[in-house]
Design an enzyme around this catalytic site. Structure first.
Site, PDB file in Angstrom:
ATOM      1  N   GLU A  23       7.002  97.821 -19.244  1.00  0.00           N
ATOM      2  CA  GLU A  23       6.733  98.973 -20.105  1.00  0.00           C
ATOM      3  C   GLU A  23       8.190  99.665 -20.732  1.00  0.00           C
ATOM      4  O   GLU A  23       9.057  99.390 -19.931  1.00  0.00           O
ATOM      5  CB  GLU A  23       5.971 100.091 -19.738  1.00  0.00           C
ATOM      6  N   LYS A  84       6.081 107.929 -28.375  1.00  0.00           N
ATOM      7  CA  LYS A  84       5.334 107.304 -27.080  1.00  0.00           C
ATOM      8  C   LYS A  84       4.017 106.756 -27.718  1.00  0.00           C
ATOM      9  O   LYS A  84       3.218 107.667 -28.287  1.00  0.00           O
ATOM     10  CB  LYS A  84       5.185 108.603 -26.099  1.00  0.00           C
ATOM     11  N   VAL A 104       1.407 102.577 -20.702  1.00  0.00           N
ATOM     12  CA  VAL A 104       0.740 101.356 -19.868  1.00  0.00           C
ATOM     13  C   VAL A 104      -0.429 100.578 -20.631  1.00  0.00           C
ATOM     14  O   VAL A 104      -0.268  99.520 -20.731  1.00  0.00           O
ATOM     15  CB  VAL A 104      -0.132 101.826 -18.545  1.00  0.00           C
ATOM     16  N   ASP A 136     -10.634 115.161 -19.719  1.00  0.00           N
ATOM     17  CA  ASP A 136      -9.230 114.464 -20.054  1.00  0.00           C
ATOM     18  C   ASP A 136      -9.304 113.059 -19.165  1.00  0.00           C
ATOM     19  O   ASP A 136      -9.106 113.509 -18.018  1.00  0.00           O
ATOM     20  CB  ASP A 136      -8.265 115.416 -19.845  1.00  0.00           C
ATOM     21  N   SER A 138      -7.210 109.443 -18.958  1.00  0.00           N
ATOM     22  CA  SER A 138      -6.051 108.257 -19.571  1.00  0.00           C
ATOM     23  C   SER A 138      -6.641 107.322 -20.041  1.00  0.00           C
ATOM     24  O   SER A 138      -7.871 106.554 -19.804  1.00  0.00           O
ATOM     25  CB  SER A 138      -5.176 107.841 -18.603  1.00  0.00           C
ATOM     26  N   ALA A 139      -6.256 106.868 -21.189  1.00  0.00           N
ATOM     27  CA  ALA A 139      -6.808 105.665 -22.171  1.00  0.00           C
ATOM     28  C   ALA A 139      -6.309 104.400 -21.374  1.00  0.00           C
ATOM     29  O   ALA A 139      -6.894 103.178 -21.603  1.00  0.00           O
ATOM     30  CB  ALA A 139      -5.951 105.566 -23.541  1.00  0.00           C
ATOM     31  N   ASP A 140      -5.645 104.284 -20.283  1.00  0.00           N
ATOM     32  CA  ASP A 140      -5.245 103.246 -19.453  1.00  0.00           C
ATOM     33  C   ASP A 140      -6.570 102.710 -19.139  1.00  0.00           C
ATOM     34  O   ASP A 140      -6.861 101.531 -18.608  1.00  0.00           O
ATOM     35  CB  ASP A 140      -4.437 103.583 -18.326  1.00  0.00           C
ATOM     36  N   LYS A 157      -1.046 108.349 -10.713  1.00  0.00           N
ATOM     37  CA  LYS A 157       0.091 109.706 -10.355  1.00  0.00           C
ATOM     38  C   LYS A 157      -0.765 110.505  -9.394  1.00  0.00           C
ATOM     39  O   LYS A 157      -1.914 110.696  -9.574  1.00  0.00           O
ATOM     40  CB  LYS A 157       0.302 109.923 -11.717  1.00  0.00           C
TER      41      LYS A 157
END
Length: 303
Positions: A23, A84, A104, A136, A138-140, A157
């Site tokens: 990435e 980003k 990612v 909330d 992550s789109a990951d 994380k």
């Protein structure tokens, strides 16, 4: 086709040689200048030392690029205004002719489109703390549920809700295995405090799982290989717990919400651990990159 694949990467894919996707967000947004450029070149060199071809991914002037030359890496590292980009942003960036570093989700998406099966990163995004209030996530996670790629990472994380993230990955059908461990790593920490159901101990074992995924068919989901940062290089767990608690309280006091939460917490950790969290981050990334190259080599043998 919009996707631009470098000649080196294209030839390696065509010849069945090992390739590792990298990435670019860590270059543009994760590290200070000029250290970011040095690290970017170091990571590519580490892939080559293991006998694989690095494919750093970014969008430049609206063209998604898989495999950057040195000048392009320098541009990502040094140019102001590099955005980003998650995978949802890709069509907008292409249409607008924008330049951006890939997260990612965007990296995994573009790597899979190019035919790359192995991707190395630091830590995944996941379910945020207080999800029941903020919703909330992550789109990951959703992207990995529908993308056939092997992601070598140091877990998620530690600022996130780790058990909720593991539960979400299970719900989405994303396979997770610890590499050389029965514990799920916590990015800065070797052990997040939570177990994993499966353990893999060699690159060849990882490659066998990848082949089994293909043989079984079904959903085009990812394989997460959770590779812990070495204990000797992890952030001191007591320091991590104390500073993270302070960071979370500061976040609430300052009213930081949404996408601003993660960079706020990560910046707080760097500043209040005197850079020790950044050192642990880089140690994890270096280990992941080398392991990913070995996995790519084992995968290439059986293709």
């Amino acid at each position: 086709m919009v996707l631009m694949v470098s000649e080196e990467v294209r030839e390696a894919i065509a010849e069945g040689r090992p390739v590792v996707a990298l990435e670019s967000t860590i270059i543009a947004h994760g590290l200070p200048r000029p250290r970011n450029l040095r690290v970017a070149l170091e990571l590519e060199a580490a892939v080559r030392q293991e006998g694989a071809v690095p494919a750093t991914i970014a969008v430049l002037d609206g063209r998604p690029r898989v495999g950057l030359d040195k000048e392009q890496v320098e541009r990502v590292a040094g140019e102001d205004g590099i955005r980003k980009l998650g995978h949802r942003d890709l069509p907008l960036a292409v249409a607008a002719g924008t330049s951006g570093a890939t997260t990612v989700s965007a990296t995994a998406r573009l790597a899979a489109l190019a035919g790359i099966r192995v991707f190395a990163t630091g830590g995944l995004g996941g379910v945020h703390r207080e999800w029941t209030v903020t919703q909330d996530e992550s789109a990951d996670l959703g992207l990995l549920a529908r993308t056939r790629i092997t992601v070598v990472c140091a877990g998620v994380k530690s600022i996130l809700d780790v058990p909720a993230t593991l539960q979400r990955l299970e719900t989405l059908g994303v396979a997770v295995a610890g590499y050389g461990t029965d514990r799920f790593p916590g990015f800065y920490l070797s052990d997040s405090g939570h177990p994993v159901d499966w353990r893999l101990d060699t690159p060849a074992q990882v490659a066998e799982v990848m082949r089994a995924q293909d043989a079984l068919g079904g959903d085009e989901s990812a394989l997460i290989v959770a590779n812990p940062v070495p204990e000797a290089e992890q952030l001191d767990p007591e320091l991590h717990a104390r500073v993270l608690d302070e960071a979370l309280r500061a976040c609430g006091a300052e009213g930081v919400t949404g996408q601003a939460v993660t960079p706020f917490l990560l910046d707080h950790l760097v500043r209040h651990t005197d850079g020790a969290s950044l050192a642990a981050n880089l140690a994890a990334v270096r280990g992941n990159v080398r392991l990913a190259a070995r996995v790519a080599a084992a995968w290439a043998v059986g293709e």
